[in-house]
Design a protein around this motif. Structure first.
Motif, PDB file in Angstrom:
ATOM      1  N   ARG B  98     -67.273 -33.873 -41.649  1.00 25.63           N
ATOM      2  CA  ARG B  98     -66.018 -33.160 -41.875  1.00 25.63           C
ATOM      3  C   ARG B  98     -66.149 -31.667 -41.610  1.00 25.63           C
ATOM      4  O   ARG B  98     -65.219 -31.014 -41.195  1.00 25.63           O
ATOM      5  CB  ARG B  98     -65.568 -33.358 -43.328  1.00 25.63           C
ATOM      6  CG  ARG B  98     -64.775 -34.611 -43.543  1.00 25.63           C
ATOM      7  CD  ARG B  98     -64.609 -34.874 -45.018  1.00 25.63           C
ATOM      8  NE  ARG B  98     -65.826 -35.495 -45.521  1.00 25.63           N
ATOM      9  CZ  ARG B  98     -65.845 -36.435 -46.471  1.00 25.63           C
ATOM     10  NH1 ARG B  98     -64.738 -36.799 -47.046  1.00 25.63           N
ATOM     11  NH2 ARG B  98     -66.976 -36.975 -46.853  1.00 25.63           N
ATOM     12  N   ASP B  99     -67.343 -31.129 -41.930  1.00 20.88           N
ATOM     13  CA  ASP B  99     -67.518 -29.681 -41.779  1.00 20.88           C
ATOM     14  C   ASP B  99     -68.964 -29.369 -41.406  1.00 20.88           C
ATOM     15  O   ASP B  99     -69.798 -30.269 -41.280  1.00 20.88           O
ATOM     16  CB  ASP B  99     -67.115 -28.958 -43.073  1.00 20.88           C
ATOM     17  CG  ASP B  99     -67.860 -29.496 -44.280  1.00 20.88           C
ATOM     18  OD1 ASP B  99     -68.990 -29.992 -44.108  1.00 20.88           O
ATOM     19  OD2 ASP B  99     -67.302 -29.440 -45.394  1.00 20.88           O
ATOM     20  N   GLY B 100     -69.229 -28.077 -41.250  1.00 23.49           N
ATOM     21  CA  GLY B 100     -70.550 -27.646 -40.819  1.00 23.49           C
ATOM     22  C   GLY B 100     -71.638 -28.043 -41.802  1.00 23.49           C
ATOM     23  O   GLY B 100     -72.721 -28.476 -41.397  1.00 23.49           O
ATOM     24  N   ALA B 101     -71.349 -27.916 -43.083  1.00 25.89           N
ATOM     25  CA  ALA B 101     -72.370 -28.233 -44.085  1.00 25.89           C
ATOM     26  C   ALA B 101     -72.779 -29.693 -43.980  1.00 25.89           C
ATOM     27  O   ALA B 101     -73.970 -30.032 -44.042  1.00 25.89           O
ATOM     28  CB  ALA B 101     -71.838 -27.915 -45.483  1.00 25.89           C
ATOM     29  N   ASP B 309     -65.839 -32.337 -37.113  1.00 24.49           N
ATOM     30  CA  ASP B 309     -64.463 -31.853 -37.221  1.00 24.49           C
ATOM     31  C   ASP B 309     -64.479 -30.321 -37.427  1.00 24.49           C
ATOM     32  O   ASP B 309     -64.166 -29.559 -36.526  1.00 24.49           O
ATOM     33  CB  ASP B 309     -63.749 -32.563 -38.385  1.00 24.49           C
ATOM     34  CG  ASP B 309     -62.302 -32.106 -38.558  1.00 24.49           C
ATOM     35  OD1 ASP B 309     -61.915 -31.086 -37.955  1.00 24.49           O
ATOM     36  OD2 ASP B 309     -61.543 -32.751 -39.306  1.00 24.49           O
ATOM     37  N   ASN B 310     -64.880 -29.873 -38.607  1.00 29.94           N
ATOM     38  CA  ASN B 310     -65.003 -28.435 -38.904  1.00 29.94           C
ATOM     39  C   ASN B 310     -63.787 -27.609 -38.477  1.00 29.94           C
ATOM     40  O   ASN B 310     -63.921 -26.598 -37.794  1.00 29.94           O
ATOM     41  CB  ASN B 310     -66.278 -27.875 -38.250  1.00 29.94           C
ATOM     42  CG  ASN B 310     -66.803 -26.650 -39.009  1.00 29.94           C
ATOM     43  OD1 ASN B 310     -66.689 -26.588 -40.229  1.00 29.94           O
ATOM     44  ND2 ASN B 310     -67.345 -25.685 -38.291  1.00 29.94           N
ATOM     45  N   GLY B 311     -62.612 -28.074 -38.848  1.00 29.47           N
ATOM     46  CA  GLY B 311     -61.410 -27.288 -38.577  1.00 29.47           C
ATOM     47  C   GLY B 311     -60.638 -27.720 -37.345  1.00 29.47           C
ATOM     48  O   GLY B 311     -59.519 -27.260 -37.121  1.00 29.47           O
ATOM     49  N   ARG B 312     -61.221 -28.609 -36.539  1.00 31.09           N
ATOM     50  CA  ARG B 312     -60.514 -29.013 -35.320  1.00 31.09           C
ATOM     51  C   ARG B 312     -59.215 -29.753 -35.648  1.00 31.09           C
ATOM     52  O   ARG B 312     -58.217 -29.618 -34.940  1.00 31.09           O
ATOM     53  CB  ARG B 312     -61.439 -29.849 -34.438  1.00 31.09           C
ATOM     54  CG  ARG B 312     -62.457 -28.970 -33.710  1.00 31.09           C
ATOM     55  CD  ARG B 312     -63.697 -29.720 -33.291  1.00 31.09           C
ATOM     56  NE  ARG B 312     -64.619 -28.823 -32.594  1.00 31.09           N
ATOM     57  CZ  ARG B 312     -65.426 -27.958 -33.195  1.00 31.09           C
ATOM     58  NH1 ARG B 312     -65.434 -27.847 -34.506  1.00 31.09           N
ATOM     59  NH2 ARG B 312     -66.227 -27.173 -32.481  1.00 31.09           N
ATOM     60  N   THR B 313     -59.248 -30.550 -36.727  1.00 29.80           N
ATOM     61  CA  THR B 313     -58.010 -31.255 -37.083  1.00 29.80           C
ATOM     62  C   THR B 313     -56.962 -30.288 -37.644  1.00 29.80           C
ATOM     63  O   THR B 313     -55.779 -30.592 -37.636  1.00 29.80           O
ATOM     64  CB  THR B 313     -58.283 -32.394 -38.093  1.00 29.80           C
ATOM     65  OG1 THR B 313     -59.070 -31.880 -39.168  1.00 29.80           O
ATOM     66  CG2 THR B 313     -59.036 -33.526 -37.439  1.00 29.80           C
ATOM     67  N   ASP B 314     -57.406 -29.110 -38.114  1.00 28.19           N
ATOM     68  CA  ASP B 314     -56.431 -28.087 -38.520  1.00 28.19           C
ATOM     69  C   ASP B 314     -55.728 -27.487 -37.300  1.00 28.19           C
ATOM     70  O   ASP B 314     -54.559 -27.113 -37.367  1.00 28.19           O
ATOM     71  CB  ASP B 314     -57.117 -26.956 -39.298  1.00 28.19           C
ATOM     72  CG  ASP B 314     -57.471 -27.383 -40.715  1.00 28.19           C
ATOM     73  OD1 ASP B 314     -56.868 -28.360 -41.198  1.00 28.19           O
ATOM     74  OD2 ASP B 314     -58.343 -26.749 -41.317  1.00 28.19           O
ATOM     75  N   VAL B 315     -56.459 -27.366 -36.208  1.00 29.52           N
ATOM     76  CA  VAL B 315     -55.866 -26.816 -34.977  1.00 29.52           C
ATOM     77  C   VAL B 315     -54.717 -27.713 -34.515  1.00 29.52           C
ATOM     78  O   VAL B 315     -53.727 -27.251 -33.956  1.00 29.52           O
ATOM     79  CB  VAL B 315     -56.934 -26.679 -33.855  1.00 29.52           C
ATOM     80  CG1 VAL B 315     -56.331 -26.038 -32.615  1.00 29.52           C
ATOM     81  CG2 VAL B 315     -58.135 -25.872 -34.348  1.00 29.52           C
TER      82      VAL B 315
END
Lengths: 222, 500
Positions: B98-101, B309-315
């Protein structure tokens, strides 16, 4: 395999038991994105018939500062021997399935090594040169594509030695990238090579040769 | 100290970059940086022009590229799961993050399971975005960058300043000094008599890295494209460091942003034309590696693909902004941008600099969902809206359009505080107030026309010591002097003479 390696099993935050996979797919599905009306493919997929494909290929490979040799089936062995000699190669690794008659011009000054059984990376790194065929070549971009088939060997063979001689048969040369893709099998490991290794990382000053073979000779037969 | 491969000072990160105007002011004061950047951007720009002019079908390729990428996000779940199935069928292991971490934890777990304490890396924007090297260092794993420019940045404890040529802010003397001082602590030292010749510097890097390639058990890469239809993943490069990493180690981990998909094998006939000509300005880059899962007896025998993902779905949430997901990270927009050319990449405070960074970073940081910090909010103002970025974009991202969309978001979220990172939102609000009321517009035009008569002798308005909003606007730009008569006055005089 250890727990964190199982796909889709890592859970941090989100709903209890929801995998990262579920979470990402759910976020995407929450937004309806209309598809494009059509995908226009009005670009060129072959060269104009007036272009001499072999001539174009030779010219474009030479632009990358690779050495291009034109040969006939009659003088191929002599051309290969000359290319290797010109690069000062004293040892040569030969992939399985390479036509034996390509090498009959080699003198006793070159030590030949087979990769069967496989050489170690250390051994390969100590060998001066490799000779391969290719799967397909592209005139417009001056590219050769290796697919690890007979006469090409596994990928490390054309990577660790500092000199690569590649023999390209006329019928393997296509005009455009599109034609090359149609001939290739994506399930094989593919290496597209356009000239020798190069970098422009220092003041954009191009230097041929960093990690891959610094010397590329392409022998076009036909 | 943790955070550094050589066990010394921690590596710098982009965290703490000040808002763009301030970062730009610092960068502008650096003469050497500006000279290096001007040389670099001018050179690549000219070369790109030639490489593109050679294709009579360039516009057709761009249209196809944009449509294929739009199709990807329209069918995103279907294509991602198709890719997953095909990679798995070919012997690879697919992970989702889901994210970088999450991605960093997955990678660290794979490296530990392989019994390795170091990894070799192919240049990858995505792993920079998630600060993978720093995360691995905290786990006691050393990550060696192997692209020449990345090596220069890493050994110099520096930050990258360009997507394609990250060390473009360094000249040959600086690079020689970094190699001499730092290579020894990281492995094979540079020769004592190393000169500043690019050829010698490249040779020093070859020798320094060769021992790392030959002993590495794990490699980490990004991906330029992944084909849903076949499960094929690919990396384009120039030096051969990518081939070394993708071929020699036992285990390969590829961290890929979920937007890097292409539906079909055939789509490469578009993108293998668009990318090299836009990026390095070549007909084709020296090496492209493509692999599908694992091949017995050839290359890595364990392949892990981490879908990030890391924000791509926010875009995706912004109808206008989502075109940024088409980006193939070619960096053509950097090289034509008058703002980038003067301030360089590090002022943008993320691995994605230049025009694309100005639209991608705020969106990845969630501007569509919640207010963003001031540095992020300042990025959509890092542009003069000249449009050169759109002209060169191989996938036709209308960057100016997205910049304006994001400015609207910033003003909505930050209101009057927006004047700390750019006066335009304030001035634009003033403008919209004026346009909303004919009386006010009339007054504003008369004031502006008057100002033009006072100072517009050469037809330009320079830096006016005006107070308030108008003064804030003119502090950063000069403008053609307005016409002496406003359109509305002229129209009225025409009408009164009965000419309408």
């Amino acid at each position: 395999m250890a727990e964190p390696l199982e796909p889709g099993r890592i859970v941090t935050g989100g709903a209890p038991g929801e995998t990262a996979r579920d979470a990402v797919l759910a976020r995407i599905r929450a937004v309806a994105v209309p598809p494009p009306a059509a995908i226009p493919r009005d670009y060129l997929t072959s060269l104009s018939p007036d272009v001499d494909i072999l001539e174009r290929f030779a010219e474009r490979v030479a632009d990358y500062r690779a050495l291009v040799h034109r040969a006939t089936s009659g003088n191929l062995a002599a051309t290969v021997a000359e290319a290797l000699k010109g690069r000062g190669a004293r040892s040569l690794v030969i992939p399985a399935g390479l036509p034996a008659d390509w090498l009959i011009g080699l003198g006793p000054g070159i030590e030949r090594q087979s990769d069967d059984p496989p050489l170690t990376y250390g051994q390969l790194d100590a060998i001066d040169a490799v000779i391969t065929g290719c799967a397909v070549a592209i005139a417009e971009t001056g590219t050769i594509v290796l697919d690890a088939g007979p006469g090409q060997g596994r990928r490390a063979l054309s990577l660790l030695p500092d000199r690569h001689v590649c023999v390209v048969r006329a019928e393997q040369v296509v005009g455009e990238v599109a034609e090359a893709l149609a001939r290739l099998d994506p399930h094989r490991p593919l290496t597209w090579i356009s000239g020798p290794s190069a970098t422009s990382d220092i003041e954009l000053d191009r230097v041929e040769g960093v990690h891959g073979p610094r010397n590329l000779d392409v022998v076009i037969v036909g | 100290m943790s955070g550094s491969p050589a066990g010394r000072e921690p590596l710098p990160t982009f965290a703490g970059t000040p808002p763009f105007p301030e970062a730009a002011r610092t960068a502008l004061a650096d003469e050497q940086l500006r000279r290096n950047l001007r040389h670099a951007t001018t050179t690549i720009r000219t070369k790109r022009g030639r490489a593109v002019a050679e294709r009579p079908d360039w516009e057709a390729l761009r249209l196809a590229g944009a449509a294929i990428k739009d199709d990807v996000i329209a069918r995103w779940p279907e294509l991602l799961t198709q890719l997953e199935a095909n990679v798995t069928a070919a012997g690879g292991i697919v992970h989702w993050a889901r994210d970088g971490a999450e991605a960093n934890a997955i990678v660290a777990g794979i490296v530990r399971a392989a019994g390795a304490t170091e990894v070799v890396k192919v240049k990858s924007m995505t792993t920079q975005e998630i600060e993978l090297n720093e995360a691995l260092a905290r786990e006691g794993i050393e990550a060696w960058e192997t692209d020449l420019a990345e090596l220069i940045v890493q050994l110099g404890r520096d930050l990258p300043s360009h997507i394609l040529v990250p060390a473009i802010h360094r000249n040959r003397d600086e690079i020689r000094d970094i190699f001499r001082a730092e290579m020894g602590a990281a492995g094979r030292p540079a020769p004592a008599d190393l000169s500043n010749e690019p050829r010698e510097l490249a040779e020093a890097a070859r020798l320094h890295l060769r021992e790392k390639f030959l002993r590495a058990k794990v490699a980490i890469s990004g991906a330029n494209f992944a084909i849903a239809e076949t499960g094929t993943v690919m990396v384009v490069e120039s030096e051969g460091n990518g081939r070394m990493c993708l071929t020699l180690p036992e285990t390969l981990v590829t961290v890929m942003g979920i937007e890097k998909l292409l539906p079909t094998w055939r789509d490469l006939e578009v993108f293998l034309q668009l990318l090299p000509r836009s990026s390095t300005a070549e007909r084709m880059n020296p090496y492209t590696s493509m692999w599908t899962g694992v091949t017995p007896g050839d290359g890595p025998q364990a392949f892990h693909l981490v879908l990030l993902d890391n924000g791509r779905t926010d875009v995706l949430l912004d109808e206008v902004g989502r075109q940024a997901l088409r980006c193939i990270k070619c960096s053509a927009c950097l090289n034509v941008c008058p703002v980038y050319e003067r301030v360089g990449g590090r002022a943008y405070g993320s691995p994605y600099p230049g025009p694309i960074g100005a639209i991608l970073t705020p969106q990845l940081r969630g501007i569509a969902r919640h207010p963003v910090d001031e540095q992020t909010a300042s990025l959509p103002y890092a542009s003069s809206l000249c449009g050169a970025c759109f002209e060169v974009c191989p996938v036709r991202i209308d960057i100016p359009e997205v910049l304006i969309q994001l400015r609207t978001q910033v003003v909505r979220q930050h209101g009057w505080r927006a004047r700390t990172f750019g006066e335009e939102p304030v001035a634009m609000r003033a403008l919209s107030t004026a346009f909303a009321n004919p009386g006010r517009l009339d007054l504003a035009e008369r004031v502006a026309g008057g100002a033009g008569r006072v100072v517009g002798r050469r037809g330009r308005i320079g830096r006016l010591p005006l107070p308030g909003l108008l003064g804030a606007w003119f502090r950063r730009r000069d403008l053609p002097a307005p016409a002496r008569t406003s359109f509305r006055r002229w129209w009225r005089s025409r009408s009164s003479r009965g000419e309408s």
